[in-house]
Design a protein around this motif. Structure first.
Motif, PDB file in Angstrom:
ATOM      1  N   ASP A 196       0.790  -1.225   0.000  1.00  0.00           N
ATOM      2  CA  ASP A 196       0.000   0.000   0.000  1.00  0.00           C
ATOM      3  C   ASP A 196       0.824   1.278   0.000  1.00  0.00           C
ATOM      4  O   ASP A 196       0.285   2.357  -0.225  1.00  0.00           O
ATOM      5  N   SER A 197       2.110   1.196   0.275  1.00  0.00           N
ATOM      6  CA  SER A 197       2.987   2.369   0.198  1.00  0.00           C
ATOM      7  C   SER A 197       4.330   1.932  -0.373  1.00  0.00           C
ATOM      8  O   SER A 197       4.853   0.893   0.025  1.00  0.00           O
ATOM      9  N   TRP A 198       4.858   2.771  -1.271  1.00  0.00           N
ATOM     10  CA  TRP A 198       6.082   2.411  -1.989  1.00  0.00           C
ATOM     11  C   TRP A 198       7.150   3.493  -1.814  1.00  0.00           C
ATOM     12  O   TRP A 198       6.835   4.684  -1.705  1.00  0.00           O
ATOM     13  N   GLY A 199       8.396   3.048  -1.828  1.00  0.00           N
ATOM     14  CA  GLY A 199       9.481   4.002  -1.922  1.00  0.00           C
ATOM     15  C   GLY A 199       9.535   4.611  -3.310  1.00  0.00           C
ATOM     16  O   GLY A 199       8.819   4.180  -4.223  1.00  0.00           O
ATOM     17  N   GLN A 200      10.398   5.597  -3.465  1.00  0.00           N
ATOM     18  CA  GLN A 200      10.478   6.310  -4.736  1.00  0.00           C
ATOM     19  C   GLN A 200      11.280   5.555  -5.791  1.00  0.00           C
ATOM     20  O   GLN A 200      11.268   5.927  -6.969  1.00  0.00           O
TER      21      GLN A 200
ATOM     22  N   TYR B   2      -6.534 -13.422  -3.497  1.00  0.00           N
ATOM     23  CA  TYR B   2      -5.241 -12.790  -3.231  1.00  0.00           C
ATOM     24  C   TYR B   2      -4.699 -12.114  -4.494  1.00  0.00           C
ATOM     25  O   TYR B   2      -3.618 -12.445  -5.003  1.00  0.00           O
ATOM     26  N   LEU B   3      -5.467 -11.151  -4.972  1.00  0.00           N
ATOM     27  CA  LEU B   3      -5.144 -10.478  -6.223  1.00  0.00           C
ATOM     28  C   LEU B   3      -5.276  -8.979  -6.022  1.00  0.00           C
ATOM     29  O   LEU B   3      -6.267  -8.502  -5.447  1.00  0.00           O
ATOM     30  N   HIS B   4      -4.267  -8.244  -6.457  1.00  0.00           N
ATOM     31  CA  HIS B   4      -4.227  -6.803  -6.251  1.00  0.00           C
ATOM     32  C   HIS B   4      -3.929  -6.113  -7.575  1.00  0.00           C
ATOM     33  O   HIS B   4      -3.249  -6.684  -8.438  1.00  0.00           O
ATOM     34  N   TRP B   5      -4.421  -4.885  -7.700  1.00  0.00           N
ATOM     35  CA  TRP B   5      -4.214  -4.101  -8.918  1.00  0.00           C
ATOM     36  C   TRP B   5      -3.437  -2.826  -8.593  1.00  0.00           C
ATOM     37  O   TRP B   5      -3.722  -2.150  -7.607  1.00  0.00           O
ATOM     38  N   PHE B   6      -2.484  -2.514  -9.473  1.00  0.00           N
ATOM     39  CA  PHE B   6      -1.657  -1.329  -9.319  1.00  0.00           C
ATOM     40  C   PHE B   6      -1.693  -0.495 -10.592  1.00  0.00           C
ATOM     41  O   PHE B   6      -1.820  -1.028 -11.693  1.00  0.00           O
ATOM     42  N   GLN B   7      -1.527   0.804 -10.400  1.00  0.00           N
ATOM     43  CA  GLN B   7      -1.376   1.755 -11.500  1.00  0.00           C
ATOM     44  C   GLN B   7       0.039   2.305 -11.437  1.00  0.00           C
ATOM     45  O   GLN B   7       0.536   2.641 -10.356  1.00  0.00           O
ATOM     46  N   GLN B   8       0.688   2.411 -12.581  1.00  0.00           N
ATOM     47  CA  GLN B   8       2.013   3.006 -12.613  1.00  0.00           C
ATOM     48  C   GLN B   8       2.116   4.010 -13.752  1.00  0.00           C
ATOM     49  O   GLN B   8       1.762   3.707 -14.881  1.00  0.00           O
ATOM     50  N   LYS B   9       2.623   5.171 -13.422  1.00  0.00           N
ATOM     51  CA  LYS B   9       2.880   6.213 -14.422  1.00  0.00           C
ATOM     52  C   LYS B   9       4.380   6.292 -14.666  1.00  0.00           C
ATOM     53  O   LYS B   9       5.170   5.924 -13.790  1.00  0.00           O
ATOM     54  N   PRO B  10       4.788   6.765 -15.830  1.00  0.00           N
ATOM     55  CA  PRO B  10       6.219   6.784 -16.175  1.00  0.00           C
ATOM     56  C   PRO B  10       7.066   7.487 -15.122  1.00  0.00           C
ATOM     57  O   PRO B  10       6.745   8.590 -14.674  1.00  0.00           O
ATOM     58  N   GLY B  11       8.137   6.821 -14.707  1.00  0.00           N
ATOM     59  CA  GLY B  11       9.067   7.397 -13.751  1.00  0.00           C
ATOM     60  C   GLY B  11       8.577   7.416 -12.319  1.00  0.00           C
ATOM     61  O   GLY B  11       9.259   7.971 -11.438  1.00  0.00           O
ATOM     62  N   LYS B  12       7.430   6.805 -12.062  1.00  0.00           N
ATOM     63  CA  LYS B  12       6.852   6.800 -10.714  1.00  0.00           C
ATOM     64  C   LYS B  12       6.733   5.380 -10.177  1.00  0.00           C
ATOM     65  O   LYS B  12       6.701   4.412 -10.929  1.00  0.00           O
TER      66      LYS B  12
ATOM     67  N   PRO C  93       4.697   2.263  -8.462  1.00  0.00           N
ATOM     68  CA  PRO C  93       3.322   1.783  -8.566  1.00  0.00           C
ATOM     69  C   PRO C  93       2.469   2.302  -7.416  1.00  0.00           C
ATOM     70  O   PRO C  93       2.978   2.603  -6.337  1.00  0.00           O
ATOM     71  N   LYS C  94       1.163   2.364  -7.698  1.00  0.00           N
ATOM     72  CA  LYS C  94       0.188   2.816  -6.701  1.00  0.00           C
ATOM     73  C   LYS C  94      -0.891   1.754  -6.579  1.00  0.00           C
ATOM     74  O   LYS C  94      -1.443   1.286  -7.582  1.00  0.00           O
ATOM     75  N   LEU C  95      -1.195   1.361  -5.344  1.00  0.00           N
ATOM     76  CA  LEU C  95      -2.223   0.354  -5.106  1.00  0.00           C
ATOM     77  C   LEU C  95      -3.603   0.942  -5.358  1.00  0.00           C
ATOM     78  O   LEU C  95      -3.967   1.982  -4.789  1.00  0.00           O
ATOM     79  N   LEU C  96      -4.389   0.249  -6.200  1.00  0.00           N
ATOM     80  CA  LEU C  96      -5.761   0.680  -6.492  1.00  0.00           C
ATOM     81  C   LEU C  96      -6.796  -0.204  -5.787  1.00  0.00           C
ATOM     82  O   LEU C  96      -7.717   0.286  -5.161  1.00  0.00           O
TER      83      LEU C  96
END
Lengths: 119, 107
Positions: free
Chosen positions: A107-111, B32-42, B44-47
């Protein structure tokens, strides 16, 4: 607020080792696990393993077994990931991520820390 | 290892539209399945966690469903900030594998 702050970019030669740190703040450090995930340039996410920040217990992906070591220093709320015998295939951004015991969603990530392996 | 297969690998849609991304596991993983969003250079973010639970702070236009081997992520009324790469991940059995990613582009 929850923060995971990773150490800076590294350039290493083939055969060397790298140790990446992940400094946690804003929550109870030992109440969580920490996962390490890497991403090669232009590629997808690859899970490397986890460390139980309370006990220090670890589980590593078979691909990295024998080459990776995950540790923590609870007094400094910092975790570490060391990868040895580096090759060019290890060039990637390495992320630490906080994870609850169950269902182990990050739920939280490093940079992220870019590790470049080049001769 | 459990293999996670996402489809499609890429798709394009207009702002305001709706998309669905699927993720299939090579064996049953319960929820036990999770979805993430990732933008370039960033990072991942848990959705979505545990297949269908919206992570705090994530807009309600994101939703997840499924159990066992087949899962979906739906995004309704696409906003400009939703154009990104999406990944599923299973945490049922170590190693906790990710899908290969789905790149969502603006049409």
């Amino acid at each position: 607020q929850v923060q995971l702050v990773q150490s800076g970019a590294e350039v290493k030669k083939p055969g060397a080792s790298v140790k990446v740190s992940c400094k946690a703040s804003g929550y109870s450090f030992t109440a969580y696990f920490l996962h390490w995930v890497r991403q090669a340039p232009g590629q997808g996410l690859e899970w490397m393993g986890w460390i139980n920040l309370n006990t220090g217990g670890t589980s590593y992906a078979p691909k990295f077994q024998g080459r990776v070591s995950m540790t923590r220093y609870t007094s400094f709320t910092t975790a570490y990931m060391e990868l040895t015998r580096l090759t060019s295939d290890d060039t990637a951004t390495y992320y630490c991520a906080r994870v609850m015991t169950a269902p182990q969603s990050a739920d939280s990530w490093g940079q992220g820390t870019l590790v470049t392996v080049s001769s | 290892d459990i293999q996670m297969t996402q489809s499609p690998s890429s798709l394009s849609e207009s702002a305001g539209g709706r998309v669905t991304i699927t993720c299939r596991a090579s064996q049953s993983i319960g929820s036990y399945l999770h979805w993430f969003q990732q933008k370039p250079g960033k990072a991942p973010k848990l959705l979505i966690y545990a297949a269908s639970n919206l992570q705090s702070g994530v807009p309600s236009r994101f939703s997840g469903s499924g159990s066992g081997t087949d899962f979906t992520l739906s995004i309704g009324s696409l906003q400009p900030e939703d154009f990104a790469t999406y990944y599923c991940q299973q945490t049922y059995s170590s190693p906790f594998t990710f899908g290969q990613g789905t790149n969502l582009e603006i049409k």
